[in-house]
Design a protein around this motif. Structure first.
Motif, PDB file in Angstrom:
ATOM      1  N   VAL A 190       2.988  -2.157  -9.178  1.00  0.00           N
ATOM      2  CA  VAL A 190       3.177  -2.078  -7.730  1.00  0.00           C
ATOM      3  C   VAL A 190       3.882  -3.330  -7.221  1.00  0.00           C
ATOM      4  O   VAL A 190       3.873  -4.379  -7.866  1.00  0.00           O
ATOM      5  N   ARG A 191       4.484  -3.160  -6.050  1.00  0.00           N
ATOM      6  CA  ARG A 191       5.066  -4.300  -5.334  1.00  0.00           C
ATOM      7  C   ARG A 191       4.488  -4.325  -3.925  1.00  0.00           C
ATOM      8  O   ARG A 191       4.632  -3.360  -3.175  1.00  0.00           O
ATOM      9  N   LEU A 192       3.825  -5.405  -3.581  1.00  0.00           N
ATOM     10  CA  LEU A 192       3.265  -5.586  -2.258  1.00  0.00           C
ATOM     11  C   LEU A 192       4.332  -6.117  -1.318  1.00  0.00           C
ATOM     12  O   LEU A 192       5.452  -6.452  -1.751  1.00  0.00           O
ATOM     13  N   PRO A 193       4.055  -6.203  -0.018  1.00  0.00           N
ATOM     14  CA  PRO A 193       5.070  -6.686   0.916  1.00  0.00           C
ATOM     15  C   PRO A 193       5.611  -8.073   0.579  1.00  0.00           C
ATOM     16  O   PRO A 193       6.767  -8.386   0.902  1.00  0.00           O
ATOM     17  N   TYR A 194       4.802  -8.906  -0.081  1.00  0.00           N
ATOM     18  CA  TYR A 194       5.235 -10.271  -0.412  1.00  0.00           C
ATOM     19  C   TYR A 194       4.847 -10.599  -1.847  1.00  0.00           C
ATOM     20  O   TYR A 194       3.862 -10.096  -2.380  1.00  0.00           O
ATOM     21  N   GLY A 195       5.638 -11.449  -2.483  1.00  0.00           N
ATOM     22  CA  GLY A 195       5.330 -11.906  -3.822  1.00  0.00           C
ATOM     23  C   GLY A 195       5.935 -11.039  -4.904  1.00  0.00           C
ATOM     24  O   GLY A 195       6.652 -10.076  -4.653  1.00  0.00           O
ATOM     25  N   GLU A 196       5.637 -11.408  -6.135  1.00  0.00           N
ATOM     26  CA  GLU A 196       6.187 -10.708  -7.290  1.00  0.00           C
ATOM     27  C   GLU A 196       5.403  -9.421  -7.559  1.00  0.00           C
ATOM     28  O   GLU A 196       4.299  -9.229  -7.040  1.00  0.00           O
TER      29      GLU A 196
ATOM     30  N   PRO B   5       0.816  -1.214   0.000  1.00  0.00           N
ATOM     31  CA  PRO B   5       0.000   0.000   0.000  1.00  0.00           C
ATOM     32  C   PRO B   5       0.855   1.271   0.000  1.00  0.00           C
ATOM     33  O   PRO B   5       2.004   1.263   0.406  1.00  0.00           O
ATOM     34  N   PHE B   6       0.227   2.373  -0.441  1.00  0.00           N
ATOM     35  CA  PHE B   6       0.963   3.608  -0.638  1.00  0.00           C
ATOM     36  C   PHE B   6       1.305   4.302   0.674  1.00  0.00           C
ATOM     37  O   PHE B   6       2.166   5.171   0.708  1.00  0.00           O
ATOM     38  N   GLY B   7       0.639   3.951   1.743  1.00  0.00           N
ATOM     39  CA  GLY B   7       0.922   4.529   3.050  1.00  0.00           C
ATOM     40  C   GLY B   7       0.166   3.770   4.126  1.00  0.00           C
ATOM     41  O   GLY B   7      -0.655   2.894   3.830  1.00  0.00           O
ATOM     42  N   GLU B   8       0.457   4.093   5.378  1.00  0.00           N
ATOM     43  CA  GLU B   8      -0.249   3.457   6.481  1.00  0.00           C
ATOM     44  C   GLU B   8      -1.705   3.920   6.477  1.00  0.00           C
ATOM     45  O   GLU B   8      -1.982   5.116   6.343  1.00  0.00           O
ATOM     46  N   PRO B   9      -2.660   2.993   6.617  1.00  0.00           N
ATOM     47  CA  PRO B   9      -4.068   3.399   6.618  1.00  0.00           C
ATOM     48  C   PRO B   9      -4.389   4.281   7.825  1.00  0.00           C
ATOM     49  O   PRO B   9      -3.926   4.017   8.936  1.00  0.00           O
ATOM     50  N   GLU B  10      -5.130   5.338   7.598  1.00  0.00           N
ATOM     51  CA  GLU B  10      -5.544   6.258   8.654  1.00  0.00           C
ATOM     52  C   GLU B  10      -7.046   6.111   8.848  1.00  0.00           C
ATOM     53  O   GLU B  10      -7.840   6.558   8.017  1.00  0.00           O
ATOM     54  N   ARG B  11      -7.426   5.455   9.909  1.00  0.00           N
ATOM     55  CA  ARG B  11      -8.839   5.196  10.193  1.00  0.00           C
ATOM     56  C   ARG B  11      -9.500   4.594   8.940  1.00  0.00           C
ATOM     57  O   ARG B  11      -9.077   3.549   8.482  1.00  0.00           O
TER      58      ARG B  11
END
Length: 400
Positions: free
Chosen positions: A35-41, A10-16
């Protein structure tokens, strides 16, 4: 694979329950972005309503192919084979048909009086105890947990265990991978035990029906039976348990719309649809689809073998699909959102979730006049490290 450097997502930490502002810019200028997610290709992220519907509904995009790849995902654990969410037709259709009759609109409407009874009983307890009350523990969780327990045939007394296992199953960073694996194994063993009980002593519940479909009709494998039971137990309560407090939080933050609803409770079904569109439930996109051939989408060519992630929350705020999409409007005419997905994987439990949310909202507003935050934002604690957004505590008060 395309060689463009992917953005971290994600582009940033979710705020509420706030929407990430970057989505609006992407929809306008780069509707399909690497995009690249925390895990995977890496993969493509589809942000526009029409593109997301294509990804979800076009057979040129496959969920089953994700099992052959290092799927982009929010969690360390990969999708497990045998699960309905990792299947394409005809296997997906075969499993879906086994449980569809339990979730038809007609069947769900027959459950409405029982759900209303559950909701009223919980509010009775809240009123008897007096404010403030934690909406999550007192109401938001017990409503869908009780319903799915009764429907599936899972003992309500075991709710503490499977709630913990479900939390771990949906964890991104809340629990370490070893604990997630252990919880998944424990939930699996628990359901295998219930399946054995239903084989010995069938009952009038969905789990007994699935066991019969396995044993008497050979319509699914043992692995599919266990995975289907796990999916129903987790999905059958977690999303609705999050959305009940999410919807109340959103309404309390939009007093003009709350006043409209309080003045005319017949608008509750329409309000549920608008809130489904407006509230971003997921922390990030998931359940990537893989292109089976080259596909033109969002102004680019998605090559065969590339992953595309549908950004449902962004699609539901698309200016080309919904006028003034960032405005909550409970009288909105067009509420053709995709909060429940689209295509063959459209949420099987959508009729149940809709009915539960309608009953929950209507009951709270009817029974608790002047419902409001007890301590403002200080009384709301948000989930962290999970794939779904929502309060884990929300203190409310009302006029006695």
């Amino acid at each position: 694979m395309t060689t463009a450097e992917p953005r971290s997502y994600p582009f940033g930490e979710p705020e509420r329950l706030d929407m990430e502002p970057l989505f609006a810019d992407l929809r306008a200028n780069q509707p399909l972005v690497r995009v690249r997610l925390p895990y995977g290709e890496p993969g493509w992220l589809a942000t526009r309503y029409e593109d997301v519907k294509v990804v979800l509904g076009d057979p040129r995009f496959s969920r089953a192919a994700s099992l052959e790849h290092d799927e982009p995902r929010m969690r360390p654990q990969r999708s497990l084979p045998g699960g309905i969410l990792s299947m394409d037709p005809p296997d997906h259709s075969r499993l879906r048909r086994l449980v569809m009759k339990a979730f038809t609109v007609r069947r769900i409407e027959q459950l409405r009086p029982r759900v209303q009874e559950i909701a009223d009983g919980l509010v009775d307890e809240m009123v008897a105890t007096g404010p403030p009350a934690d909406l999550v523990e007192s109401f938001g969780l017990p409503v869908p947990v009780t319903v799915i327990c009764e429907l599936l045939g899972v003992p309500y007394a075991d709710r503490g265990d499977f709630r913990y296992w479900s939390d771990a199953f949906l964890s991104t960073t809340k629990y370490p991978p070893e604990e997630v694996q252990e919880c998944t194994g424990r939930m699996r063993a628990y359901l295998e035990g219930l399946i054995a009980q239903r084989r010995a002593q069938p009952r009038d519940d969905l789990l007994s029906g699935l066991v019969a479909a396995r044993d008497d009709e050979d319509r699914l494998s043992e692995e599919e039976l266990v995975m289907l039971a796990m999916g129903l137990l987790v999905a059958g309560h977690e999303t609705t348990a999050s959305q009940i407090p999410n919807f109340v939080y959103t309404l309390l933050g939009h007093p003009d719309q709350l006043a409209v609803l309080r003045a005319d409770l017949s608008l509750v079904p329409k309000a549920v649809e608008e809130l489904m569109r407006f509230v971003p439930l997921g922390v990030g996109a998931g359940f990537a689809r893989y292109a089976l051939e080259d596909v033109e989408l969002g102004g680019v060519t998605v090559r065969a073998g590339e992953a595309v992630l549908p950004a449902l929350a962004s699609a539901n705020r698309d200016e080309n699909a919904f006028p003034e999409p960032d405005r909550l409007d409970l009288r909105r005419r067009d509420t053709s959102h995709i909060g429940f997905g689209h295509g063959v994987h459209h949420c099987l439990g959508a009729p149940l979730a809709r009915m539960e949310l309608q009953v929950a909202l209507g009951t709270l507003l009817r029974r608790l006049p002047g419902l409001r935050f007890a301590e403002g934002d200080a009384g709301v604690a948000w989930k962290e490290g999970m794939v779904t957004r929502g309060p884990e505590r929300m203190l409310l008060t009302w006029d006695q």
